[in-house]
Design an enzyme around this catalytic site. Structure first.
Site: not given
Ligand code: NDP
Ligand code: OXD
Length: 309
Positions: A224, A272
């Site tokens: 993001r 995006h």
């Molecule tokens: P998950 O919830 O599966 O994973 C999130 C990861 O981030 C976890 O490992 C979590 O740690 C870690 N995390 C959360 N907070 C912190 C912090 N403060 N410090 C360090 N690590 C942290 O999410 P996804 O993998 O499914 O997706 C990740 C993000 O990707 C989404 O939230 C979205 O914003 C973005 N996204 C973007 C897309 C795009 O097209 N650009 C498409 C899809 C997603 P822990 O394992 O310990 O919980």
């Molecule tokens: C998602 C994205 O969060 O598309 O799935 O960014």
């Protein structure tokens, strides 16, 4: 008969979700939501329209049409106790792997340098980097980040990752608070951001944190936009401390026409699209979770509101 409301702002996405879910759940009534519709039992949405929640006295869960839920959690009308369930992979991890791999291969094979040489009309051979010279750091080792980290490790790149809770992933040097963010960032030749936007991650990558990256590092933000402080990133690029940044996500989307990112020579922009939601695959996941909830069983992907993801 259960009622499922689709609250997606894009007509094409609404139609695809409706068609896919109706086929999977023939005994459910699935419709794009309109004001005045009968209340729904479940909703699927990117950002529900104004007035949606006021019309939903019996909603049992809201399914996010994406993996990220920061925008949903900021919805002013979202009921405090409503379970929110996010998409888990659903075809996005493969896309993320492709996108990140493409960016790293460009660097490894010196494509940005060759593009600059071409603009000058110069024929000059440059040494391609070896995989072991390009340590890839993945910030966020969740459903998507862990698969990106594994994919690079499988190809022989040195890989490190950072997450909130401790992790063990084969071939990946895992960091958390105990080993420290600074120690993690200091080894990232390429930093991929793949963590959710939460109060803890907003503005995390400011001037100080970006300065912990090695000289000449490259940032890939597919998480993001608000994880990174725009002005700090521009300053790091202007000074040459960072070699470049690939940005798929922005604080404001679409990226405003006057934003400096558009014209900065060190910035690559995509709108995006690093991993888009595939309604047909996602509907299979949502349909099986609705069936589980109907049987009174727990489902994965439940958003923890106090954590913000
Ligand atoms: P998950 O919830 O599966 O994973 C999130 C990861 O981030 C976890 O490992 C979590 O740690 C870690 N995390 C959360 N907070 C912190 C912090 N403060 N410090 C360090 N690590 C942290 O999410 P996804 O993998 O499914 O997706 C990740 C993000 O990707 C989404 O939230 C979205 O914003 C973005 N996204 C973007 C897309 C795009 O097209 N650009 C498409 C899809 C997603 P822990 O394992 O310990 O919980
Ligand atoms: C998602 C994205 O969060 O598309 O799935 O960014």
């Amino acid at each position: 008969m259960i009622r499922i409301a689709i609250t997606h702002p894009e007509a094409e996405a609404r139609e695809r979700w409706c068609a896919a879910l109706s086929a999977l759940l023939p005994h459910a009534q699935v419709e794009g939501w309109r004001p005045g519709d009968e209340p729904a039992d479940y909703a699927i949405g990117w950002y529900p329209e104004a007035g949606f929640f006021a019309d939903q006295p019996r909603l049992r869960a809201l399914f996010s049409a994406g993996a990220g839920v920061d925008h949903l959690l900021r919805h002013p009308d979202l009921p405090a106790a409503l379970p929110v369930v996010r998409l888990e992979d659903a075809g996005m991890a493969e896309q993320m792997v492709e996108y990140c791999l493409h960016e790293v291969l460009r660097l490894q094979r010196r494509v940005p340098d060759y593009e600059a040489l071409q603009r000058e009309g110069r024929w000059q051979e440059l040494r391609a980097l070896r995989r072991d010279e390009l340590e890839v750091g993945v910030f966020g080792l969740g459903v998507l980040g862990a698969q990106v980290a594994r994919a690079f490790a499988a190809l022989g790149y040195p890989v490190r990752g950072y997450s909130r809770s401790p992790k063990a992933i084969e071939g990946v040097s895992c960091f958390d608070e105990a080993r420290g963010l600074r120690a993690f960032l200091e080894g990232c030749r390429v930093l991929v951001l793949l963590a959710p936007l939460t109060p803890d991650t907003r503005d995390l990558f400011d001037g100080q944190r970006l300065a912990w990256l090695p000289e000449g590092a490259w940032l890939v933000n597919v998480a993001r936009g608000a994880l990174v402080v725009d002005e700090a990133l521009l300053a790091a690029l202007d000074s040459g401390r960072l070699a470049g940044a690939t940005l798929d996500v922005f604080r404001e989307e679409p990226l405003p026409a006057e934003h400096r990112f558009w014209t900065h020579p060190g910035v690559r922009i995509t709108p995006h699209v690093s991993a888009v939601t595939l309604p047909e695959i996602s509907a299979r996941q949502v349909a099986s979770k609705i069936a589980a909830l109907e049987r009174g069983e727990p489902v994965s992907g439940l958003v923890l509101r106090d954590r913000g993801y």
